[in-house]
Design a protein around this motif. Structure first.
Motif, PDB file in Angstrom:
ATOM      1  N   UNK A 133      -7.480  -3.327  -4.576  1.00 14.89           N
ATOM      2  CA  UNK A 133      -7.516  -4.771  -4.321  1.00 14.89           C
ATOM      3  C   UNK A 133      -6.816  -5.129  -3.027  1.00 14.89           C
ATOM      4  N   UNK A 134      -5.762  -4.398  -2.683  1.00 13.24           N
ATOM      5  CA  UNK A 134      -4.983  -4.696  -1.483  1.00 13.24           C
ATOM      6  C   UNK A 134      -5.591  -4.048  -0.252  1.00 13.24           C
ATOM      7  N   UNK A 135      -6.090  -2.838  -0.386  1.00  8.85           N
ATOM      8  CA  UNK A 135      -6.461  -2.022   0.765  1.00  8.85           C
ATOM      9  C   UNK A 135      -7.958  -1.987   1.047  1.00  8.85           C
ATOM     10  N   UNK A 136      -8.774  -2.005   0.016  1.00 12.30           N
ATOM     11  CA  UNK A 136     -10.204  -1.784   0.207  1.00 12.30           C
ATOM     12  C   UNK A 136     -10.876  -2.971   0.895  1.00 12.30           C
ATOM     13  N   UNK A 137     -11.935  -2.670   1.595  1.00 12.15           N
ATOM     14  CA  UNK A 137     -12.659  -3.654   2.392  1.00 12.15           C
ATOM     15  C   UNK A 137     -13.716  -4.369   1.550  1.00 12.15           C
ATOM     16  N   UNK A 138     -13.837  -5.685   1.797  1.00 13.68           N
ATOM     17  CA  UNK A 138     -14.929  -6.470   1.207  1.00 13.68           C
ATOM     18  C   UNK A 138     -16.121  -6.342   2.151  1.00 13.68           C
ATOM     19  N   UNK A 139     -17.054  -5.435   1.816  1.00 12.59           N
ATOM     20  CA  UNK A 139     -18.144  -5.125   2.736  1.00 12.59           C
ATOM     21  C   UNK A 139     -19.022  -6.333   3.093  1.00 12.59           C
ATOM     22  N   UNK A 140     -19.449  -7.149   2.148  1.00 16.43           N
ATOM     23  CA  UNK A 140     -20.275  -8.305   2.528  1.00 16.43           C
ATOM     24  C   UNK A 140     -19.571  -9.222   3.529  1.00 16.43           C
ATOM     25  N   UNK A 141     -18.272  -9.483   3.309  1.00 17.39           N
ATOM     26  CA  UNK A 141     -17.516 -10.335   4.228  1.00 17.39           C
ATOM     27  C   UNK A 141     -17.393  -9.673   5.593  1.00 17.39           C
ATOM     28  N   UNK A 142     -17.133  -8.338   5.601  1.00 15.97           N
ATOM     29  CA  UNK A 142     -16.936  -7.629   6.857  1.00 15.97           C
ATOM     30  C   UNK A 142     -18.238  -7.580   7.671  1.00 15.97           C
ATOM     31  N   UNK A 143     -19.341  -7.348   7.007  1.00 14.11           N
ATOM     32  CA  UNK A 143     -20.631  -7.308   7.712  1.00 14.11           C
ATOM     33  C   UNK A 143     -20.972  -8.673   8.304  1.00 14.11           C
ATOM     34  N   UNK A 144     -20.713  -9.715   7.514  1.00 14.85           N
ATOM     35  CA  UNK A 144     -20.956 -11.083   8.008  1.00 14.85           C
ATOM     36  C   UNK A 144     -20.066 -11.378   9.210  1.00 14.85           C
ATOM     37  N   UNK A 149      -4.318   4.760 -13.051  1.00 15.73           N
ATOM     38  CA  UNK A 149      -5.510   3.910 -13.047  1.00 15.73           C
ATOM     39  C   UNK A 149      -5.166   2.478 -12.635  1.00 15.73           C
ATOM     40  N   UNK A 150      -4.089   1.941 -13.199  1.00 18.58           N
ATOM     41  CA  UNK A 150      -3.671   0.575 -12.857  1.00 18.58           C
ATOM     42  C   UNK A 150      -3.248   0.496 -11.394  1.00 18.58           C
ATOM     43  N   UNK A 151      -2.508   1.513 -10.923  1.00 14.90           N
ATOM     44  CA  UNK A 151      -2.044   1.524  -9.533  1.00 14.90           C
ATOM     45  C   UNK A 151      -3.203   1.636  -8.560  1.00 14.90           C
ATOM     46  N   UNK A 152      -4.187   2.467  -8.898  1.00 19.14           N
ATOM     47  CA  UNK A 152      -5.346   2.613  -8.017  1.00 19.14           C
ATOM     48  C   UNK A 152      -6.161   1.323  -7.955  1.00 19.14           C
ATOM     49  N   UNK A 153      -6.239   0.610  -9.067  1.00 19.49           N
ATOM     50  CA  UNK A 153      -6.932  -0.677  -9.069  1.00 19.49           C
ATOM     51  C   UNK A 153      -6.206  -1.680  -8.171  1.00 19.49           C
ATOM     52  N   UNK A 154      -4.875  -1.694  -8.291  1.00 16.47           N
ATOM     53  CA  UNK A 154      -4.078  -2.591  -7.452  1.00 16.47           C
ATOM     54  C   UNK A 154      -4.193  -2.197  -5.982  1.00 16.47           C
ATOM     55  N   UNK A 155      -4.185  -0.888  -5.713  1.00 14.55           N
ATOM     56  CA  UNK A 155      -4.314  -0.399  -4.338  1.00 14.55           C
ATOM     57  C   UNK A 155      -5.665  -0.789  -3.754  1.00 14.55           C
ATOM     58  N   UNK A 174       0.828  -1.205   0.000  1.00  8.86           N
ATOM     59  CA  UNK A 174       0.000   0.000   0.000  1.00  8.86           C
ATOM     60  C   UNK A 174       0.863   1.256   0.000  1.00  8.86           C
ATOM     61  N   UNK A 175       1.897   1.276   0.846  1.00  4.77           N
ATOM     62  CA  UNK A 175       2.793   2.438   0.902  1.00  4.77           C
ATOM     63  C   UNK A 175       3.484   2.663  -0.440  1.00  4.77           C
ATOM     64  N   UNK A 176       3.961   1.582  -1.073  1.00  3.64           N
ATOM     65  CA  UNK A 176       4.643   1.707  -2.370  1.00  3.64           C
ATOM     66  C   UNK A 176       3.689   2.218  -3.445  1.00  3.64           C
ATOM     67  N   UNK A 177       2.474   1.669  -3.462  1.00 10.84           N
ATOM     68  CA  UNK A 177       1.509   2.091  -4.472  1.00 10.84           C
ATOM     69  C   UNK A 177       1.094   3.540  -4.278  1.00 10.84           C
TER      70      UNK A 177
END
Length: 398
Positions: free
Chosen positions: A358-369, A350-356, A49-52
């Motif tokens: 995937x690494x950083x963003x939360x999977x809301x359905x999994x987190x709520x469950x 755009x590619x870096x933000x997509x990769x970021x 995340x820091x590198x991206x």
């Protein structure tokens, strides 16, 4: 193994605290939308995340530089176009004045307009950007680059060319120095320039000449001298005879891979010079043209002098026009390069933000469950603790 009442209480409290900690972590993730909130959540992902983020931040700075570079180059392109328009107008006036049918008063009237255009060209050379920096001053952006003193012009800038980093491995020049734009302009046809002897008494007018065979050109200063009204000889700077011939008006005089011609009626003793081209600033070229138009044409010799001066200035003016046009094309190429680099940077972000994501963003359905499971576990731990808390031998004694 004996388990004391205190141990049971402590284990119950620890279980509830652990569940509360997990719930708190999940709540923070849900509130921020981030899977990795602190490095301890996932050390490997944290490094990624820091590198991206650093790569995206640096690329955004490149994009900012592209914006600044484009603004500077747009201004230079417009300034050059203004210079081209001005020079073309001056050339139209020169052609009009060189028709041979105008009176001295009419020629001086044209010279007045040319003088205004000369002042306009100086203003173009002293163009300032939105920050108040002089566009054509090189690195000396605070110094007014061009100043006119009587009929001479001085340059206060330097020869620096400002560059901006617009990509990881790419820099683009965002300015051209005043030396490059307005001073490094070749005289004559770019290879040599023709001129006349001010002491001539005839009406001979020499043309700009041209290069016929560049491999045969010998860089030197040559003098064409009329030994009689109908015969001439050409000598080099060491006075060695190069060629000679019988004069015919407008007929080519050729030697060493070049040729020129002389019109009118030269007198015996008249001479003309062919010398290698040198640099002359654009302002001097216009000033010479003004001087030529202000020259009186009372007799054949003075008319020839005025024609020679004007012809020479028109050739020099063509070099100014070619210089501005070439530089404008170069600015256009740099603007195209900025567009290409901007597109590359946008794709990278755009590619870096997509990769970021995937690494950083939360999977809301999994987190709520997960949150619901943790909440259920906490409730179970609390209920268990309440049951254990009531387990005492004294509760069964009457």
């Amino acid at each position: 193994m004996r388990i004391s009442t205190n141990q049971m209480y402590q284990r119950g409290v620890d279980a509830m605290l652990e569940q509360q900690s997990q719930i708190n972590k999940t709540q923070i993730q849900l509130g921020t939308g981030k899977r990795v909130v602190v490095p301890s959540d996932d050390p490997t992902a944290s490094v990624q995340i820091l590198d991206l983020k650093k790569s995206i931040e640096v690329t955004q700075r490149y994009q900012d530089n592209i914006g600044a570079a484009r603004a500077s180059l747009d201004m230079e392109e417009k300034s050059l176009q203004s210079g081209i328009d001005l020079v073309q107008r001056v050339r139209e006036l020169a052609v009009q004045a060189n028709s041979g049918v105008l009176s001295d008063q009419q020629r001086r009237g044209i010279a007045v307009e040319m003088t205004e255009h000369l002042a306009g060209l100086v203003n173009i050379a002293n163009t300032q950007d939105s920050n108040g920096d002089y566009l054509f001053a090189g690195f000396s952006t605070a110094a007014k680059p061009f100043n006119q003193n009587a009929a001479s012009f001085s340059y206060a800038g330097d020869q620096g060319q400002r560059l901006l980093q617009v990509g990881p491995t790419r820099q683009v020049a965002v300015t051209d120095s005043g030396t490059e734009v307005f001073q490094a302009i070749r005289t004559g046809n770019g290879t040599f320039a023709t001129s006349y002897n001010a002491a001539n008494t005839g009406s001979g007018v020499i043309d700009p000449g041209s290069v016929v065979d560049v491999s045969a050109w010998v860089r030197d200063t040559y003098t064409i001298t009329f030994t009689t009204a109908t015969a001439y000889e050409v000598r080099d700077s060491a006075a060695a005879l190069v060629t000679s011939g019988t004069y015919q008006a407008d007929a080519a005089i050729s030697f060493n891979g070049i040729q020129t011609g002389i019109a009118g009626t030269p007198a015996a003793g008249d001479s003309f010079t062919i010398a290698p081209s040198t640099n002359q600033d654009a302002f001097t070229t216009l000033q010479n043209m003004v001087n030529a138009l202000n020259r009186g044409t009372g007799d054949a010799a003075s008319k020839a002098e005025a024609a020679n001066d004007l012809n020479r200035s028109m050739v020099d003016l063509d070099q100014v026009l070619e210089k501005f046009t070439t530089l404008q094309a170069g600015v256009g190429a740099r603007l195209n390069a900025l567009d290409n680099e901007e597109s590359v940077n946008e794709d990278f972000v755009s590619i870096s933000e997509t990769a970021l994501s995937a690494v950083e963003e939360l999977d809301y359905p999994e987190a709520i469950s997960r949150f619901n499971r943790q909440l259920l576990a906490l409730q179970a731990a609390q209920q268990t603790f309440m049951k254990v808390q009531n387990l005492s031998l004294f509760n069964y004694l009457n």
